[in-house]
Write a protein that holds these residues in place. Structure first.
Motif, mmCIF file in Angstrom:
data_model
loop_
_atom_site.group_PDB
_atom_site.id
_atom_site.type_symbol
_atom_site.label_atom_id
_atom_site.label_comp_id
_atom_site.label_asym_id
_atom_site.label_seq_id
_atom_site.Cartn_x
_atom_site.Cartn_y
_atom_site.Cartn_z
ATOM 1 N N SER A 268 -13.510 5.501 -0.080
ATOM 2 C CA SER A 268 -12.032 5.594 0.759
ATOM 3 C C SER A 268 -12.119 4.417 1.924
ATOM 4 O O SER A 268 -11.046 3.843 2.033
ATOM 5 C CB SER A 268 -11.558 6.861 1.000
ATOM 6 N N GLU A 269 -13.071 4.787 2.511
ATOM 7 C CA GLU A 269 -13.055 3.973 3.644
ATOM 8 C C GLU A 269 -13.274 2.238 3.491
ATOM 9 O O GLU A 269 -12.569 1.625 4.102
ATOM 10 C CB GLU A 269 -14.325 4.171 4.609
ATOM 11 N N GLU A 270 -13.871 2.141 2.408
ATOM 12 C CA GLU A 270 -14.505 0.800 1.969
ATOM 13 C C GLU A 270 -12.905 0.188 1.529
ATOM 14 O O GLU A 270 -12.697 -0.869 1.798
ATOM 15 C CB GLU A 270 -15.288 0.593 0.995
ATOM 16 N N LEU A 271 -12.238 1.271 0.797
ATOM 17 C CA LEU A 271 -11.005 0.766 0.170
ATOM 18 C C LEU A 271 -9.927 0.467 1.380
ATOM 19 O O LEU A 271 -9.080 -0.458 0.905
ATOM 20 C CB LEU A 271 -10.455 1.862 -0.628
ATOM 21 N N ASP A 272 -9.953 1.100 2.434
ATOM 22 C CA ASP A 272 -8.905 0.566 3.420
ATOM 23 C C ASP A 272 -8.870 -0.855 3.630
ATOM 24 O O ASP A 272 -8.079 -1.587 3.983
ATOM 25 C CB ASP A 272 -9.184 1.447 4.811
ATOM 26 N N PHE A 273 -10.364 -1.448 3.597
ATOM 27 C CA PHE A 273 -10.509 -2.645 4.001
ATOM 28 C C PHE A 273 -9.657 -3.727 2.773
ATOM 29 O O PHE A 273 -9.306 -4.676 3.018
ATOM 30 C CB PHE A 273 -12.089 -2.913 4.026
ATOM 31 N N TYR A 274 -9.633 -3.138 1.540
ATOM 32 C CA TYR A 274 -8.782 -3.813 0.571
ATOM 33 C C TYR A 274 -7.559 -4.128 0.666
ATOM 34 O O TYR A 274 -6.708 -4.964 0.037
ATOM 35 C CB TYR A 274 -9.178 -3.464 -0.756
ATOM 36 N N THR A 275 -6.783 -2.991 1.520
ATOM 37 C CA THR A 275 -5.382 -2.955 1.664
ATOM 38 C C THR A 275 -4.562 -4.322 1.657
ATOM 39 O O THR A 275 -3.694 -4.486 1.297
ATOM 40 C CB THR A 275 -5.074 -2.009 2.781
ATOM 41 N N HIS A 276 -5.350 -5.036 2.842
ATOM 42 C CA HIS A 276 -4.353 -6.221 3.122
ATOM 43 C C HIS A 276 -5.008 -7.464 2.692
ATOM 44 O O HIS A 276 -4.852 -8.609 3.107
ATOM 45 C CB HIS A 276 -4.241 -6.250 4.866
ATOM 46 N N LEU A 277 -6.120 -7.442 1.650
ATOM 47 C CA LEU A 277 -6.452 -8.475 1.035
ATOM 48 C C LEU A 277 -5.582 -8.939 -0.275
ATOM 49 O O LEU A 277 -4.816 -8.190 -0.605
ATOM 50 C CB LEU A 277 -8.015 -8.302 0.542
ATOM 51 N N GLU A 298 8.648 7.701 0.102
ATOM 52 C CA GLU A 298 7.420 7.056 -0.199
ATOM 53 C C GLU A 298 7.073 5.773 0.315
ATOM 54 O O GLU A 298 6.092 5.144 0.081
ATOM 55 C CB GLU A 298 7.424 7.183 -1.874
ATOM 56 N N LEU A 299 8.069 5.094 0.991
ATOM 57 C CA LEU A 299 8.012 3.519 1.367
ATOM 58 C C LEU A 299 6.712 3.218 2.182
ATOM 59 O O LEU A 299 6.055 2.524 2.057
ATOM 60 C CB LEU A 299 9.273 3.128 1.961
ATOM 61 N N LEU A 303 3.555 0.806 1.689
ATOM 62 C CA LEU A 303 3.103 -0.254 2.675
ATOM 63 C C LEU A 303 1.746 0.139 3.248
ATOM 64 O O LEU A 303 0.716 -0.738 3.343
ATOM 65 C CB LEU A 303 4.158 -0.112 3.969
ATOM 66 N N ARG A 304 1.155 1.245 3.481
ATOM 67 C CA ARG A 304 0.067 1.817 3.729
ATOM 68 C C ARG A 304 -1.078 1.146 2.841
ATOM 69 O O ARG A 304 -2.210 0.977 3.143
ATOM 70 C CB ARG A 304 0.166 3.307 3.818
ATOM 71 N N SER A 547 1.929 -1.708 -12.037
ATOM 72 C CA SER A 547 2.475 -1.028 -10.954
ATOM 73 C C SER A 547 2.308 0.562 -11.319
ATOM 74 O O SER A 547 1.991 0.902 -12.231
ATOM 75 C CB SER A 547 3.897 -1.208 -11.214
ATOM 76 N N MET A 548 1.850 1.089 -10.076
ATOM 77 C CA MET A 548 1.043 2.358 -10.183
ATOM 78 C C MET A 548 1.417 3.520 -8.917
ATOM 79 O O MET A 548 2.090 2.847 -8.046
ATOM 80 C CB MET A 548 -0.262 2.368 -10.108
ATOM 81 N N ARG A 549 0.980 4.751 -9.041
ATOM 82 C CA ARG A 549 1.419 5.433 -7.680
ATOM 83 C C ARG A 549 0.470 4.676 -6.628
ATOM 84 O O ARG A 549 -0.552 4.013 -6.788
ATOM 85 C CB ARG A 549 0.914 6.764 -8.020
ATOM 86 N N PRO A 550 1.243 4.717 -5.388
ATOM 87 C CA PRO A 550 0.598 3.937 -4.238
ATOM 88 C C PRO A 550 -0.756 4.049 -3.799
ATOM 89 O O PRO A 550 -1.482 2.933 -3.748
ATOM 90 C CB PRO A 550 1.440 4.085 -3.014
ATOM 91 N N PRO A 551 -1.309 5.372 -4.105
ATOM 92 C CA PRO A 551 -2.920 5.595 -3.557
ATOM 93 C C PRO A 551 -3.771 5.045 -4.602
ATOM 94 O O PRO A 551 -4.986 4.617 -4.070
ATOM 95 C CB PRO A 551 -2.969 7.349 -3.587
ATOM 96 N N ALA A 552 -3.474 4.509 -5.941
ATOM 97 C CA ALA A 552 -4.298 3.863 -6.610
ATOM 98 C C ALA A 552 -4.457 2.505 -6.583
ATOM 99 O O ALA A 552 -5.335 1.917 -6.680
ATOM 100 C CB ALA A 552 -3.724 4.141 -8.038
ATOM 101 N N ILE A 553 -3.523 1.743 -5.635
ATOM 102 C CA ILE A 553 -3.647 0.269 -5.567
ATOM 103 C C ILE A 553 -4.741 -0.278 -4.999
ATOM 104 O O ILE A 553 -5.406 -1.188 -5.758
ATOM 105 C CB ILE A 553 -2.288 -0.088 -4.598
#
Lengths: 603, 89
Positions: A268-277, A298-299, A303-304, A547-553
């Protein structure tokens, strides 16, 4: 609240039989753990009359409890302030309630007049408030009575000398089960390492659910008798997305979920890194990763988690969250906020997707009342219902078109099964555009119109339909049910629901090819898009958007960024050769670890 | 000093629910003014959040706001802003 007698270690009723319970998914996330059942401790201080000389003391005792309750809330509020605006304004309203006349003054009046103890007086004050709220017709406002109960419970607890109610037992992480939790208790769960929670009461719009979502605590609500059906120490799998709770799961179920959980936590920590790539393969092939949501709340999570717009906005909430059907302004407000928040990213709004039976209460425009249907899955629902109730549909279309000036709107039509339906919808839309033009109301003339591909006939006719619309969105949940003739809710056949059935994979491929041949985008918005294993296959089949539930992105994005387009295409080709679902799974079990050791373990 | 009166409409799609009512109470508490909400011949003090909530004011309800006191104009401006909003405060 205190833990129920039993210790958390070790289950306690005979041989455990796996059971699945269905509730309402209030906050997404999967967790596995032991249960801790919490019971509201009705530690009765007793209700009694006071000798006259004690009345003053009792009033002072009540004031002290109220002041302490307020202090607690103020302190709680100060711990979190900045990050959780929604949760904070909920606590603010609770603070105001504590010194509201109807609670504070009224209780004190009752203590002095009837010379009774504070607990009894507060209970009486609550009854009076309840009576007032029972008269309110609007369900949303009426439901705020729950908040008053939470506040009063807090004061009750302090009056009767409650100890600080611990939510955890012996430091072990648990899933807590109770009749209900207040928003404040939910906020505290984060600092007490609660894995998730299950309640008997509640709905998606309760304040408790809103707080759980904003904190990312998985939760299922609305399972009646859950506090009776399980005991502290039982093992449970909680899926806050589907609303399912698996009590005493089989070792197989358990291992699968535990593994998922472990993998998710480790990454999960590593995934945070992917959020804005960017969501692209190593060789620059882009696939848009959008979010499926149904509420404005849920907006934030879109974004998160780095969603590139919304691939599926389920528009039903506005129709059921309050008494009557929403007017154009209400819908416009919702759509506008979606579009403005995410502009210039695309927002795909699906038109009303429900069965007529849900509307029997208030659609009487033509005197029609919709009866119980013997087979609602194949009955009057979704676009069929909208076309049968054109006034209702027009209102929604008008609101959408008016909102279109605020961002990038795509309109998605659910459950299309023939070309004629598309034509009829377009006629209605033309009519609405005409009205808007005449009234000088601005709208974006280039709004894209797409259809859901979820009925097998549309897959077969996809080449023809592609010429009529601007995009396709494959709804795999229904497409699988319709094409395999499996009702997932039917326990006898549910196991036959197989996303990897080659028929399903070929239908997806056929739709993608037909779309691309006509130069339109093909998206997919079913559950398949949000699971890494199925997502890998979907990327291989050439979809333009998942398109998926946000935490899966972030999970899917990492997968995509570790892929190259040639390797994905090869994966797609290979699965299409398989003869049944088992072969697909066997192939993937052997293939995926080579390319994605992080997701699927070393080969 | 004559109190100010204005007729307003509830624009929040969820009606006057918890967060709206608590914002109203905050306005009433911030200014040197007494804010009353008049609906169906009942006038209620807006600092009392439960009174306001229990009126069950849904989207589209027309009601009257009456404000007295030194800072009544400032308070009225805030209240008007609150009622014109469609989103939650």
């Amino acid at each position: 609240m205190t833990p129920k007698g039993k210790s958390v270690k070790g289950g306690n009723h005979g041989p455990a039989v796996p059971r699945t319970l269905h509730g309402i998914g209030a906050s997404p996330g999967i967790v596995v753990g032991r249960i801790l059942v919490l019971r509201r401790h009705t530690r009765r201080a007793g209700w009694y009359h006071l000798p006259p000389q004690q009345v003053e003391l009792e009033v002072a005792r009540f004031r002290r409890a109220a002041a302490m309750a307020e202090d607690e809330l103020v302190r709680l509020r100060s711990q979190f302030a900045a990050e959780l605006a929604d949760s904070m304004s909920i606590i603010d309203s609770h603070i105001l309630m504590i010194h509201d006349r109807m609670i504070l003054d009224c209780s004190i009046e009752i203590i002095t007049e009837q010379k009774i103890n504070a607990e009894w007086a507060l209970a009486q004050a609550l009854v009076r408030i309840k009576k007032k709220f029972d008269l309110i017709a609007d369900p949303y406002i009426k439901a705020r009575y729950n908040d008053i109960k939470y506040v009063a419970d807090r004061v009750f607890g302090l009056l009767s000398g409650r100890e600080t109610d611990k939510l955890t037992a012996a430091g072990e992480q648990v899933i807590v089960v109770a009749h209900d939790f207040s928003p404040e208790e939910t906020i505290r769960m984060r600092s007490e390492n609660i894995l998730g929670f299950i309640t008997e009461k509640g709905g998606v719009t309760s304040h408790t659910a809103i707080v759980a979502r904003s904190l990312g605590i998985p939760a299922v609500v609305g399972i009646e008798h859950i506090t009776m059906d399980c005991a502290s120490g039982d093992t449970v799998i909680l899926d806050g997305l589907s609303g399912r709770v698996y009590l005493d799961p089989t070792p197989d179920q358990r291992n699968r979920f535990l593994e998922d959980e472990k993998r998710q936590r480790a990454s999960s920590e590593e995934l945070d890194f992917y959020t804005h790539l960017d969501s692209e393969t190593v060789d620059g092939h882009r696939v848009r990763l959008g979010a499926n949501i149904e509420m404005l709340d849920e907006l934030d999570s879109v974004l998160r988690y780095g969603g590139e717009g919304i691939g599926l906005f389920r528009s039903e909430f506005d129709y059921f969250s309050r008494g009557g059907k929403p007017d154009e302004e209400v819908l416009l407000a919702t759509y506008r906020q979606l579009l403005e928040t995410l502009a210039p990213m695309p927002v795909t709004i699906r038109t009303l997707d429900v069965g007529g039976d849900k509307f029997s209460k208030y659609v009487h425009a033509n005197g029609a009342c919709y009866d119980y249907e013997r087979n609602p899955a194949m009955g009057l629902r979704s676009i069929r219902f909208s076309l049968r109730e054109p006034a209702l549909f027009k209102t929604q279309v008008r609101a959408m078109l008016r909102a279109s000036v605020y961002g990038h709107l795509r309109i998605l039509l659910p459950m299309i099964s023939s070309r004629e339906e598309v034509h009829r919808v377009k006629e209605i839309m033309d009519c609405v555009r005409h009205e808007l033009t005449r009234a000088d109301i601005p709208f974006d003339p280039r709004v894209e119109i797409g259809i859901m591909i979820e009925v097998p006939s549309t897959v077969i006719m996809a080449d023809t339909l592609a010429a009529e619309v601007d995009f396709f969105s494959i709804g795999t949940n229904d497409l699988i049910q319709y094409s395999l003739a499996i009702d997932r809710g039917n326990e006898y056949v549910a196991h036959m629901y197989e996303p990897f059935h080659p028929a399903v994979l070929r239908m997806i491929k056929q739709t993608v090819d037909a779309g691309h041949a006509n130069g339109i985008e093909v998206a997919l918005c079913g559950e398949m898009a949000g699971e890494v294993m199925t997502a890998a296959v979907l990327l291989g089949l050439g979809l333009d958007e998942l398109s998926m539930r946000p935490p899966a992105i972030p999970h899917v994005k990492r997968l995509l960024r570790n892929s190259c387009s040639r390797q994905l295409a090869e994966l797609g080709d290979q699965v299409l050769q398989c003869r049944d679902g088992r072969e697909v799974r066997e192939f993937l079990a052997a293939y995926l670890p080579w390319f994605y050791p992080q997701e699927f373990g070393e080969p | 000093m004559k109190p100010l009166e204005k007729e307003l409409t509830v624009n929040n799609p969820n009606g006057v629910h918890g967060r709206v009512a608590s914002h109203l109470a905050r306005i009433a508490g911030t200014y040197d003014a007494t804010v009353h909400l008049v609906y169906e011949k009942t006038a209620i003090d807006c600092t009392a959040i439960l009174d306001v909530l229990s009126m069950g004011l849904v989207y589209g309800t027309r009601l009257k706001i009456r404000i007295g006191g030194r800072e009544r104009e400032k308070a009225m401006a805030e209240v008007e802003k609150l009622f014109s909003r469609r989103d939650d405060p």
